[in-house]
Design a protein around this motif. Structure first.
Motif, mmCIF file in Angstrom:
data_model
loop_
_atom_site.group_PDB
_atom_site.id
_atom_site.type_symbol
_atom_site.label_atom_id
_atom_site.label_comp_id
_atom_site.label_asym_id
_atom_site.label_seq_id
_atom_site.Cartn_x
_atom_site.Cartn_y
_atom_site.Cartn_z
ATOM 1 N N VAL A 217 0.830 -1.197 0.000
ATOM 2 C CA VAL A 217 0.000 0.000 0.000
ATOM 3 C C VAL A 217 0.871 1.256 0.000
ATOM 4 O O VAL A 217 0.569 2.240 -0.694
ATOM 5 N N MET A 218 1.962 1.236 0.767
ATOM 6 C CA MET A 218 2.863 2.394 0.788
ATOM 7 C C MET A 218 3.431 2.678 -0.600
ATOM 8 O O MET A 218 3.529 3.830 -1.027
ATOM 9 N N ALA A 219 3.827 1.637 -1.313
ATOM 10 C CA ALA A 219 4.352 1.828 -2.663
ATOM 11 C C ALA A 219 3.274 2.377 -3.594
ATOM 12 O O ALA A 219 3.542 3.258 -4.429
ATOM 13 N N LEU A 220 2.063 1.882 -3.449
ATOM 14 C CA LEU A 220 0.959 2.365 -4.284
ATOM 15 C C LEU A 220 0.582 3.798 -3.942
ATOM 16 O O LEU A 220 0.096 4.540 -4.809
ATOM 17 N N ASN A 221 0.789 4.207 -2.694
ATOM 18 C CA ASN A 221 0.575 5.620 -2.333
ATOM 19 C C ASN A 221 1.439 6.531 -3.194
ATOM 20 O O ASN A 221 1.007 7.618 -3.602
ATOM 21 N N LEU A 222 2.674 6.096 -3.461
ATOM 22 C CA LEU A 222 3.577 6.893 -4.293
ATOM 23 C C LEU A 222 3.057 6.992 -5.722
ATOM 24 O O LEU A 222 3.158 8.056 -6.353
ATOM 25 N N VAL A 223 2.477 5.910 -6.236
ATOM 26 C CA VAL A 223 1.923 5.936 -7.591
ATOM 27 C C VAL A 223 0.778 6.939 -7.678
ATOM 28 O O VAL A 223 0.722 7.771 -8.590
ATOM 29 N N VAL A 224 -0.132 6.866 -6.715
ATOM 30 C CA VAL A 224 -1.297 7.760 -6.706
ATOM 31 C C VAL A 224 -0.853 9.218 -6.614
ATOM 32 O O VAL A 224 -1.331 10.084 -7.360
ATOM 33 N N ALA A 225 0.076 9.501 -5.697
ATOM 34 C CA ALA A 225 0.521 10.882 -5.492
ATOM 35 C C ALA A 225 1.263 11.424 -6.705
ATOM 36 O O ALA A 225 1.074 12.586 -7.094
ATOM 37 N N SER A 226 2.099 10.605 -7.309
ATOM 38 C CA SER A 226 2.905 11.069 -8.445
ATOM 39 C C SER A 226 2.026 11.491 -9.611
ATOM 40 O O SER A 226 2.212 12.564 -10.193
ATOM 41 N N GLY A 228 -1.429 11.772 -9.551
ATOM 42 C CA GLY A 228 -2.488 12.677 -9.113
ATOM 43 C C GLY A 228 -2.039 14.126 -9.031
ATOM 44 O O GLY A 228 -2.834 15.047 -9.252
ATOM 45 N N SER A 229 -0.756 14.343 -8.731
ATOM 46 C CA SER A 229 -0.230 15.706 -8.637
ATOM 47 C C SER A 229 -0.317 16.442 -9.965
ATOM 48 O O SER A 229 -0.457 17.676 -10.007
ATOM 49 N N ILE A 230 -0.225 15.708 -11.055
ATOM 50 C CA ILE A 230 -0.347 16.341 -12.374
ATOM 51 C C ILE A 230 -1.694 17.025 -12.505
ATOM 52 O O ILE A 230 -1.796 18.161 -12.985
ATOM 53 N N VAL A 231 -2.743 16.344 -12.064
ATOM 54 C CA VAL A 231 -4.088 16.907 -12.159
ATOM 55 C C VAL A 231 -4.290 18.023 -11.147
ATOM 56 O O VAL A 231 -4.758 19.123 -11.480
ATOM 57 N N VAL A 232 -3.928 17.761 -9.888
ATOM 58 C CA VAL A 232 -4.238 18.698 -8.812
ATOM 59 C C VAL A 232 -3.482 20.019 -8.973
ATOM 60 O O VAL A 232 -4.044 21.104 -8.810
ATOM 61 N N VAL A 233 -2.192 19.931 -9.295
ATOM 62 C CA VAL A 233 -1.349 21.126 -9.312
ATOM 63 C C VAL A 233 -1.298 21.792 -10.678
ATOM 64 O O VAL A 233 -1.337 23.022 -10.781
ATOM 65 N N ASN A 234 -1.231 21.020 -11.739
ATOM 66 C CA ASN A 234 -0.914 21.577 -13.059
ATOM 67 C C ASN A 234 -2.108 21.905 -13.929
ATOM 68 O O ASN A 234 -1.949 22.553 -14.970
ATOM 69 N N THR A 235 -3.315 21.471 -13.533
ATOM 70 C CA THR A 235 -4.473 21.703 -14.398
ATOM 71 C C THR A 235 -4.712 23.190 -14.663
ATOM 72 O O THR A 235 -4.961 23.599 -15.806
ATOM 73 N N VAL A 236 -4.621 24.013 -13.631
ATOM 74 C CA VAL A 236 -4.918 25.445 -13.798
ATOM 75 C C VAL A 236 -3.996 26.079 -14.830
ATOM 76 O O VAL A 236 -4.458 26.690 -15.807
ATOM 77 N N ASN A 237 -2.686 25.937 -14.635
ATOM 78 C CA ASN A 237 -1.750 26.573 -15.564
ATOM 79 C C ASN A 237 -1.770 25.915 -16.949
ATOM 80 O O ASN A 237 -1.629 26.603 -17.974
ATOM 81 N N TYR A 238 -1.948 24.598 -16.998
ATOM 82 C CA TYR A 238 -1.928 23.931 -18.302
ATOM 83 C C TYR A 238 -3.128 24.360 -19.140
ATOM 84 O O TYR A 238 -2.998 24.655 -20.334
ATOM 85 N N VAL A 239 -4.294 24.419 -18.513
ATOM 86 C CA VAL A 239 -5.499 24.818 -19.250
ATOM 87 C C VAL A 239 -5.444 26.291 -19.634
ATOM 88 O O VAL A 239 -5.747 26.669 -20.768
ATOM 89 N N ARG A 240 -5.017 27.139 -18.700
ATOM 90 C CA ARG A 240 -5.014 28.583 -18.978
ATOM 91 C C ARG A 240 -3.888 28.996 -19.920
ATOM 92 O O ARG A 240 -4.108 29.810 -20.835
#
Length: 457
Positions: A217-226, A228-240
């Motif tokens: 589960v700990m290893a899979l947490n890294l997959v989700v975060a890696s 998922g961060s693309i969507v959470v952090v970069n969506t605003v600047n990428y779309v705009r």
């Protein structure tokens, strides 16, 4: 009795939905607030705010779990909702970036204490395994509906009002959530076997380190975060900035990711009745790695189009649901009931520790080196997690009789008595809790202060 026939679960679930929708509106508004204050550097500002959130989560969550059995959980959850409502209502009045950081710190401190406490309440209210599985799925659907519908509602609202007013919706959501929690009969936590605060904080983390499924589960947490961060952090600047979209377009792209999560979450309960949690979660890891690779390829090739971006965002949402939804089942099967709050808090902290690593990469690296570089690093981290998970969480090897053989009992301190103590037991159940109980029965009474850790062979 059906899941939603349980009065207290029904009210808690309603509280979760209302608070989530408010949070969803605030998430969109926070990104737009950062863009309004920092422009092209909005990703870095948002990454910093989210990094503060992750630091608080990693530190506060285990401390909350360490003392939650000493507090009346209903009152505790209600107070935390009120604090979040008051903080969010102040966000529209910020004029400087540092003010965002301060308010986010206070807001997320309350959330870090609220979430693991709330998660640990559910198995005390929903006691049947089948109902609990569906409760986990319902919780995921609620989170997904927030991801899907909140951006849509925000997109519609932004055509009529300033994004600052979206924070008002969040504040109202937290207030209503507090009222619903207050009206629910929530049992207090079982007293912990750990009397020392540090032991309480570390016990869940020790369990993760000692248990193969939880290491996976700990290893899979890294997959989700890696990814998922693309969507959470970069969506605003990428779309705009890349897609040349509007504020509403940002909301619609976030909704695309929520659509992927929703589609998976709806069908997953039936799948989990037939397919092992491990197989489903590893499939999710593969989907996320492929989606991250597609994002890197799209960015490197200079393809600035809404459709392929939306497809990738949908895949990311679906892959995250495949991993996140079964996680609660794995945690519950791993520990005795008295240890559930500590292990849930450990998962909460360890999962957010992964986000603490990936948020700065998505925000700061993308701002200074571009999306292609940042997404390549994140895709690499996701691949590492996806390869590590099956290596540390191996498929169970069953004896010819179809039963599991379990061996040995060790203390958390790792100190064995002279000559060692060993026991062999056979358990017909497929859960790690059952195998631990079988080992305990063969061992007899454990020494005071020790915790059984079963190794599967």
């Amino acid at each position: 009795m059906g899941l939603f026939a349980i009065r207290d679960y029904r009210r808690l679930f309603s509280a979760q939905i209302i608070a989530l929708f408010g949070t969803g509106l605030a998430t969109v508004a926070l990104g737009l607030l950062a863009y309004g204050l920092a422009g092209p550097r909005a990703g870095a500002v948002l990454a910093t705010a989210l990094t503060i959130k992750m630091v608080v989560y990693v530190v506060v969550a285990p401390l909350a779990a360490a003392y939650v059995d000493r507090l009346p959980r209903r009152l505790f959850l209600t107070i935390l909702d009120v604090v979040r409502a008051l903080v969010v209502i102040a966000l529209p009045f910020v004029t400087e970036v540092w003010q965002i950081y301060v308010l986010i710190g206070v807001l997320q401190t309350a959330s870090a204490a609220f979430t693991p406490t709330f998660q640990a309440v559910i198995p005390d209210i929903v006691t049947k395994e089948a109902d609990y599985t569906r409760a986990l799925s319902a919780s995921q659907v609620a989170s997904t509906m927030e991801s899907l519908l909140s951006p849509v509602l925000a997109a519609v609202a932004l055509t009529f009002m300033s994004f600052n007013l979206l924070f008002l919706g969040t504040s109202v959501g937290f207030a209503v959530s507090a009222l619903l929690v207050l009206s629910t009969r929530i049992p207090n936590a079982r007293p912990s076997s750990h009397t020392n605060a540090w032991d309480r904080v570390m016990s869940g983390i020790r369990t993760f380190a000692a248990t193969p499924s939880l290491r996976g589960v700990m290893a899979l947490n890294l997959v989700v975060a890696s990814v998922g961060s693309i969507v959470v952090v970069n969506t605003v600047n990428y779309v705009r900035d890349v897609l040349d979209g509007t504020q509403s377009d940002v909301a619609w792209m976030l909704a695309a990711s929520g659509t992927g999560t929703l589609l998976v979450a709806v069908v997953l309960p039936r799948v989990l009745d037939r397919v092992a949690d491990r197989s489903v979660m590893l499939t999710g890891a593969a989907v996320l790695v492929l989606a991250a690779g597609a994002a890197v390829t799209m960015s490197a090739a200079g393809v600035a189009a809404t459709l392929p971006t939306g497809v990738i965002w949908v895949a990311i949402g679906g892959g995250m649901a495949l991993i996140i939804t079964p996680t609660g089942r794995v945690l519950r099967r791993t520990v005795d009931p008295a240890g559930i709050p500590e292990v849930f808090a450990a998962q909460f902290s360890l999962s957010h520790l992964a986000w603490l690593v990936t948020y700065p990469i998505a925000g700061w690296v993308a701002t200074n080196a571009g999306f292609t570089t940042a997404w390549t690093v994140l895709a690499g981290l996701a691949a590492i997690g996806a390869v590590t998970a099956p290596a540390v969480w191996r498929r169970e090897v069953k004896a010819e009789s179809g039963e599991r053989t379990v061996v040995a009992v060790q203390s958390h301190t790792g100190k064995a008595e002279a000559g060692g103590r060993a026991a062999t037991a056979v358990a017909s159940s497929g859960t790690e809790v059952a195998t631990r109980e079988a080992a305990n029965a063969a061992e007899g009474t454990l020494a005071a202060g020790q915790c059984a850790c079963v190794r599967t062979i």
